[in-house]
Design an enzyme around this catalytic site. Structure first.
Site, PDB file in Angstrom:
ATOM      1  N   GLU A 293       0.889  -1.367   0.025  1.00  0.00           N
ATOM      2  CA  GLU A 293      -0.021   0.010   0.090  1.00  0.00           C
ATOM      3  C   GLU A 293       0.893   1.250   0.018  1.00  0.00           C
ATOM      4  OE1 GLU A 293      -1.645   3.358   1.175  1.00  0.00           O
ATOM      5  OE2 GLU A 293      -1.541   2.275   3.058  1.00  0.00           O
ATOM      6  N   CYS A 327      -1.946   8.352   4.377  1.00  0.00           N
ATOM      7  CA  CYS A 327      -2.027   7.957   2.870  1.00  0.00           C
ATOM      8  C   CYS A 327      -3.410   8.335   2.307  1.00  0.00           C
ATOM      9  CB  CYS A 327      -1.822   6.314   2.541  1.00  0.00           C
ATOM     10  SG  CYS A 327      -0.169   5.642   3.406  1.00  0.00           S
TER      11      CYS A 327
END
Length: 540
Positions: A293, A327
């Site tokens: 990720e 993120c």
């Protein structure tokens, strides 16, 4: 040996404490902050269950008081990394052979320790070492981390229960073995919960792990390791080795027995690791599983039927909570011209109320940027906007005299493809593009294509036809998509997290999909009355 088929406790999300005045949790965390701030911890490597101190050291500093050292930690070199790999491989057979309910019990116990007696210890370490406010620490290092452990054990059970059908006269079975080799976990600074999840999810499935935590999160991550040890994790199952990025690449990622790579971090680093694995593909015993990720350029897109107050609330919270160092943080916003005067006035008024400073002062909304390198990078984006005729700074300033402080910054972009609309900044910087209401379609198209990322995104509208249309047209722009809400705050078991394109492999942390990546299934067919004739009826 028990012949029972066990069922793990049904997981529920850990309740979030408020830390309101006069609550016991508020007093407890303030006392723990004071205790930890007065201590300099000496953090070792842990390899095969043994603590190892090396002459090469790193330091954990308070981002909001960058002269204050919280801990010194040993750094692994080539010899220690080789020892960690050897320890992982040596522990593998016994760990894989342990009945799964006993593996599960270790992580369930750790979850109860995290949500119970260790709660404020982890929260305080996350606040001091990673400059999170008490609320941001609570939802991360207490709630999300406990959720990861409890739900992942549940997901493991669901995987094991998934069995094939059998025709008459036979029995088909599937077993879910760990990968053949060891798993490398490289975790980031911004979520203590991710630090715990990256090594633990493969371990739950019977794998052994070499874990490299981020240098700026070693303090909180080492406390997780101590919790796992106290919960009964056997030596060598997870090996704790802070080290340099080049060393982990050179000595660990290229090892022939590297079977999996669990990563959260930048797109550039993940690209480099993927390339390294490709260059060494002929040397591995198996094709390594690569799960990552990575970055995001997360958006909020408003239609002219959107309600202004919820929209602005989402912009402020989505962009500036934890200094934009998520993120999933909102980094770009598309606002219709007809709404912009109201949005601008309320947005700047709300930002004006936000306090920035030491996270031990619970009245502050934001802390500091994680370190000097990140601070310099964010400031350069702001300065680029100041110099450009295509951008205008609406608010924001920065100060490094005591801590790496960047105040909430809003950039007004005159074009939809300005650099701060395209590139990940990873800081408290929100770029707004105001589009003419008549150019809604073009703005949607730009939102979908201007950035290579596809992690999170949010849309705001009251018109249901418009919402359905936006959801369809932005289907590839975000792996986690929000309607009339901010694009942050995914909860384990509720919104499995991950994105595609340059944002990663979209293996959805906090779901059964991620756990499946750490298994190597074997199918077994048993025939009760074997055939004795060679020929078939069609041959007669």
């Amino acid at each position: 040996m028990s012949n029972a088929i066990f069922t793990v406790p049904t997981p529920t999300n850990e309740p979030v404490l408020t830390y309101a005045p006069n609550t016991p949790e508020r007093e407890a965390v303030l006392a723990e902050l004071k205790r930890q701030a007065a201590t300099v911890m000496d953090i070792p490597l842990v390899i095969g269950g043994k603590e190892i101190h090396t002459p090469k050291k790193g330091q954990c500093k308070m981002p909001h008081n960058h002269t204050h050292t919280l801990a010194e930690y040993s750094l692994a070199g080539p010899n220690e990394l080789k020892a960690a790999i050897d320890a992982s491989l040596a522990a593998k057979a016994d760990w894989a052979a342990m009945p799964w309910e006993h593996r599960a019990a270790i992580f369930l116990k750790a979850a109860d320790m995290i949500s119970g007696p260790w709660r404020q210890v982890l929260n305080a370490a996350t606040m001091l070492g990673q400059s999170k406010t008490v609320y941001q620490a609570e939802i991360d290092s207490a709630c999300e981390l406990a959720d990861f452990l409890r739900f992942n054990v549940h997901f493991a059970q669901e995987i094991y229960k998934n069995q094939p059908i059998s025709s008459p006269g036979m029995w088909n079975r599937s077993e879910y073995r760990p990968l053949s080799g060891f798993v490398v976990a490289i975790s980031p600074f911004n979520f203590t919960a991710i630090g715990g999840n990256l090594p633990c999810s493969p371990a739950i499935m019977g794998n052994t792990v070499v874990w490299k935590p981020a240098g700026t999160a070693v303090l909180s991550n080492y406390l997780i390791y101590q919790i796992l040890q106290e919960a009964g994790l056997p030596p060598g199952v997870i090996n704790f080795v802070p080290c340099s990025g080049p060393d982990i690449s050179k000595y660990v990622l290229t090892h022939p027995e590297m079977a999996g790579f669990h990563f959260t971090g930048s797109t550039g680093v993940f690209n480099g690791c993927w390339k390294l694995v490709g260059e060494n593909i002929a040397n591995y015993s198996n094709y390594p599983r690569l799960v990552g990720e990575t970055g995001g350029k997360d958006f909020i897109f408003a239609h002219n039927t959107a309600k202004v107050v919820p929209l602005v609330t989402a912009m402020v919270r989505g962009a500036f909570e934890y200094q934009g160092q998520k993120c999933s943080a909102a980094s770009r916003a598309y606002i219709p011209q007809s709404l912009w005067p109201q949005v601008k006035e309320l947005l700047l008024a709300e930002i004006q109320k936000l306090r920035v400073g030491d996270v031990a002062d619970l009245s502050n909304f934001m802390g500091a940027i994680i370190d000097e390198r990140a601070y310099r990078s964010i400031v350069e984006y702001i300065e680029t906007a100041k110099r450009s005729p295509d951008a205008e700074i609406l608010c924001g300033h920065y100060d490094e005299s005591q801590g790496w402080f960047i105040h909430p910054t809003v950039i007004l972009s005159k074009t939809p493809d300005f650099v701060t609309m395209r590139e990940e900044i990873f800081g408290p910087v929100l770029t707004v593009y105001v589009y003419p209401d008549s150019e809604f379609d073009a703005a949607i198209q730009s939102c979908c294509t201007v950035s290579p990322y596809a992690l999170t995104g949010a849309i705001f509208a009251q018109d249901r036809h418009v919402l359905a249309d936006m959801e369809r047209r932005l289907a590839d722009a975000a792996g986690n998509f929000y309607i009339n809400d901010k694009p942050t705050g995914a909860v384990v078991g509720q919104q499995p997290f991950g994105g595609g394109r340059a944002s990663g492999t979209n293996d959805k942390a906090g779901s059964v999909l991620n756990l499946l990546r750490w298994t190597s299934p074997r199918t077994i067919k048993e025939t009760f009355i074997p055939a004795e004739a060679v020929g078939y009826p069609f041959m007669e």
